[in-house]
Motif scaffolding. Structure first.
Motif, PDB file in Angstrom:
ATOM      1  N   ALA A 201      17.194   7.830   4.516  1.00 57.26           N
ATOM      2  CA  ALA A 201      15.848   8.481   4.686  1.00 57.26           C
ATOM      3  C   ALA A 201      14.799   7.892   3.802  1.00 57.26           C
ATOM      4  CB  ALA A 201      15.913   9.890   4.490  1.00 57.26           C
ATOM      5  N   TYR A 202      13.697   7.896   4.569  1.00 59.12           N
ATOM      6  CA  TYR A 202      12.509   6.934   3.647  1.00 59.12           C
ATOM      7  C   TYR A 202      11.639   7.951   3.171  1.00 59.12           C
ATOM      8  CZ  TYR A 202      14.334   3.049   6.276  1.00 59.12           C
ATOM      9  OH  TYR A 202      15.208   1.869   6.611  1.00 59.12           O
TER      10      TYR A 202
ATOM     11  N   PHE B 284      10.696  10.288   6.220  1.00 57.56           N
ATOM     12  CA  PHE B 284      11.242  10.010   7.594  1.00 57.56           C
ATOM     13  C   PHE B 284      13.083  10.143   7.590  1.00 57.56           C
ATOM     14  CE2 PHE B 284       7.055   8.409   7.180  1.00 57.56           C
ATOM     15  CZ  PHE B 284       6.525   8.662   8.447  1.00 57.56           C
ATOM     16  N   CYS B 285      13.361  11.223   7.942  1.00 57.09           N
ATOM     17  CA  CYS B 285      14.843  11.569   7.706  1.00 57.09           C
ATOM     18  C   CYS B 285      15.690  11.482   8.802  1.00 57.09           C
ATOM     19  CB  CYS B 285      14.972  13.266   7.317  1.00 57.09           C
ATOM     20  SG  CYS B 285      14.149  14.296   8.114  1.00 57.09           S
TER      21      CYS B 285
ATOM     22  N   GLN C  68       1.002  -1.285   0.047  1.00 59.12           N
ATOM     23  CA  GLN C  68       0.083   0.111  -0.010  1.00 59.12           C
ATOM     24  C   GLN C  68       0.973   1.291   0.016  1.00 59.12           C
ATOM     25  OE1 GLN C  68      -3.400   0.426   2.285  1.00 59.12           O
ATOM     26  NE2 GLN C  68      -4.137  -1.460   2.289  1.00 59.12           N
ATOM     27  N   TYR C  69       2.074   1.091   0.610  1.00 58.64           N
ATOM     28  CA  TYR C  69       2.873   2.414   0.849  1.00 58.64           C
ATOM     29  C   TYR C  69       4.327   1.870   0.136  1.00 58.64           C
ATOM     30  CZ  TYR C  69      -1.259   3.755   3.616  1.00 58.64           C
ATOM     31  OH  TYR C  69      -2.231   4.228   3.980  1.00 58.64           O
ATOM     32  N   GLN C  70       4.872   2.676  -0.770  1.00 62.00           N
ATOM     33  CA  GLN C  70       6.218   2.644  -1.208  1.00 62.00           C
ATOM     34  C   GLN C  70       6.921   3.718  -0.843  1.00 62.00           C
ATOM     35  OE1 GLN C  70       6.584   1.360  -5.360  1.00 62.00           O
ATOM     36  NE2 GLN C  70       8.097   2.681  -5.671  1.00 62.00           N
ATOM     37  N   PHE C  71       8.328   3.177  -0.296  1.00 57.04           N
ATOM     38  CA  PHE C  71       9.125   4.401   0.335  1.00 57.04           C
ATOM     39  C   PHE C  71      10.305   4.272  -0.583  1.00 57.04           C
ATOM     40  CE2 PHE C  71       6.552   3.863   3.982  1.00 57.04           C
ATOM     41  CZ  PHE C  71       6.460   5.257   4.512  1.00 57.04           C
ATOM     42  N   GLU C  72      10.903   5.281  -1.293  1.00 55.91           N
ATOM     43  CA  GLU C  72      12.051   5.500  -1.895  1.00 55.91           C
ATOM     44  C   GLU C  72      13.169   5.818  -0.863  1.00 55.91           C
ATOM     45  OE1 GLU C  72      11.852   8.647  -4.496  1.00 55.91           O
ATOM     46  OE2 GLU C  72      10.226   7.599  -5.933  1.00 55.91           O
ATOM     47  N   ILE C  73      14.375   5.242  -1.135  1.00 52.01           N
ATOM     48  CA  ILE C  73      15.511   5.119  -0.237  1.00 52.01           C
ATOM     49  C   ILE C  73      16.338   6.328  -0.786  1.00 52.01           C
ATOM     50  CG2 ILE C  73      17.465   4.088   0.980  1.00 52.01           C
ATOM     51  CD1 ILE C  73      14.587   2.926   1.614  1.00 52.01           C
ATOM     52  N   LEU C  74      16.408   7.121   0.307  1.00 48.97           N
ATOM     53  CA  LEU C  74      17.635   8.231  -0.312  1.00 48.97           C
ATOM     54  C   LEU C  74      18.934   8.179   0.813  1.00 48.97           C
ATOM     55  CD1 LEU C  74      15.019  11.253  -0.206  1.00 48.97           C
ATOM     56  CD2 LEU C  74      15.839   9.912  -2.243  1.00 48.97           C
TER      57      LEU C  74
ATOM     58  N   GLN D  48      20.718  19.453   0.524  1.00 51.68           N
ATOM     59  CA  GLN D  48      20.241  19.847  -0.860  1.00 51.68           C
ATOM     60  C   GLN D  48      19.476  18.899  -1.526  1.00 51.68           C
ATOM     61  OE1 GLN D  48      20.505  23.126  -2.431  1.00 51.68           O
ATOM     62  NE2 GLN D  48      20.843  23.275  -0.105  1.00 51.68           N
ATOM     63  N   LYS D  49      19.629  17.568  -1.369  1.00 53.32           N
ATOM     64  CA  LYS D  49      19.037  16.642  -1.865  1.00 53.32           C
ATOM     65  C   LYS D  49      17.443  16.702  -1.213  1.00 53.32           C
ATOM     66  CE  LYS D  49      20.950  12.335  -2.343  1.00 53.32           C
ATOM     67  NZ  LYS D  49      21.440  11.076  -2.307  1.00 53.32           N
ATOM     68  N   LEU D  50      17.358  16.692  -0.006  1.00 56.64           N
ATOM     69  CA  LEU D  50      16.077  16.910   0.816  1.00 56.64           C
ATOM     70  C   LEU D  50      15.352  18.065   0.370  1.00 56.64           C
ATOM     71  CD1 LEU D  50      16.778  15.316   4.286  1.00 56.64           C
ATOM     72  CD2 LEU D  50      16.169  14.048   2.109  1.00 56.64           C
ATOM     73  N   ALA D  51      16.130  19.162   0.152  1.00 57.01           N
ATOM     74  CA  ALA D  51      15.567  20.408  -0.155  1.00 57.01           C
ATOM     75  C   ALA D  51      14.804  20.444  -1.293  1.00 57.01           C
ATOM     76  CB  ALA D  51      16.471  21.636  -0.142  1.00 57.01           C
ATOM     77  N   GLN D  52      15.447  19.623  -2.389  1.00 54.11           N
ATOM     78  CA  GLN D  52      14.486  19.369  -3.863  1.00 54.11           C
ATOM     79  C   GLN D  52      13.386  18.688  -3.830  1.00 54.11           C
ATOM     80  OE1 GLN D  52      16.193  21.319  -6.236  1.00 54.11           O
ATOM     81  NE2 GLN D  52      17.610  21.808  -4.438  1.00 54.11           N
TER      82      GLN D  52
END
Length: 256
Positions: free
Chosen positions: A118-119, A128-129, A101-107, A154-158
């Protein structure tokens, strides 16, 4: 889906993600098992999965006990080599929870630690950082280099401006006090201080934040702004590039 903070230690939040229709739960960074066991019992829930952002004990201290008692599936960073992790993750992988139901990309966001991940749920725009990004702040630089940490931020800021930012510590008021010292004329910071003070008086969490709010208030995401550059130059006139401004501001925060 309901997302609630479970309080742990003095200022940690273990984020609890409820299945929308079933009595199942996913938690993020359970540094202590007992608050999660209490929460499961109170709400009559079954622990389904555990997401870990990095290996510091106040984020993983409760994982083994929870896994042993519930059989929950544990996700964590491939860089951390934790023996109790069932699925070791790295960017650009993704995971699904609650029966897809929920897909999280991994950063991969190194800086606080080298393996920090982060998820990010792109459809609902949840982040979720862990300890990489805080409301009005960022984590201490224990292992990474300044340029590396700045690039992670900066990755999160985008991410989309409306992204909900779920970090894992209630550091907001102290972070905002520092942000105000860096940008004394920032009206967003002043407004956030008033709002956050009110929430803390009522024993409420000041989180989540949003990326938009962080871009307007967080000095570590504003290293290209004149007041932040000026504050950095007062401590290190040689700081030129954005990441050098970040490094200087981070040192100032360490001693604030």
């Amino acid at each position: 889906m309901k997302i609630e903070p479970i309080k742990a230690f003095t200022d940690n939040y273990i984020w609890a993600l409820h299945h929308p229709t079933q009595q199942r739960l996913c938690v993020v960074d359970p540094g202590d098992s007992q608050p999660v066991f209490d929460y499961l019992e109170e709400h009559q829930l079954k622990l389904d999965s555990i997401l870990i952002t990095h290996y510091h004990n106040d984020h993983i201290g409760g994982v083994k006990a929870l896994k042993q008692a519930t059989g929950a599936r544990v996700y964590g960073s491939v860089h951390d080599n934790l023996d109790f992790v069932d699925e070791a993750l790295n960017e650009p992988e993704s995971i699904v929870i609650f029966d897809d139901q929920y897909q999280f990309e991994i950063l991969h966001v190194p800086g606080h630690t080298l393996g920090h991940i982060a998820y990010y749920e792109p459809h609902r725009q949840w982040l979720f950082c862990g300890d990489t990004l805080f409301k009005a702040g960022c984590g201490r630089m224990f292992e990474g280099e300044p340029k590396q940490f700045y690039q992670s931020l900066q990755k999160l800021a985008q991410l989309p401006p409306q992204t909900q930012v779920y970090c894992t510590h209630e550091y907001t008021l102290s972070n905002l006090a520092f942000a105000e010292s860096v940008e004394p004329d920032n009206q967003v910071v002043k407004q956030l201080i008033a709002e956050s003070q009110q929430r803390r008086k009522q024993q409420q969490a000041t989180l989540p934040s949003t990326i938009a709010s962080e871009l307007a208030s967080n000095p570590f995401l504003r290293c290209d702004q004149a007041p932040v550059i000026k504050a950095a130059h007062s401590a290190d006139p040689a700081a030129k590039h954005d990441w050098q401004i970040f490094a200087t501001i981070r040192r100032l925060k360490d001693n604030f």
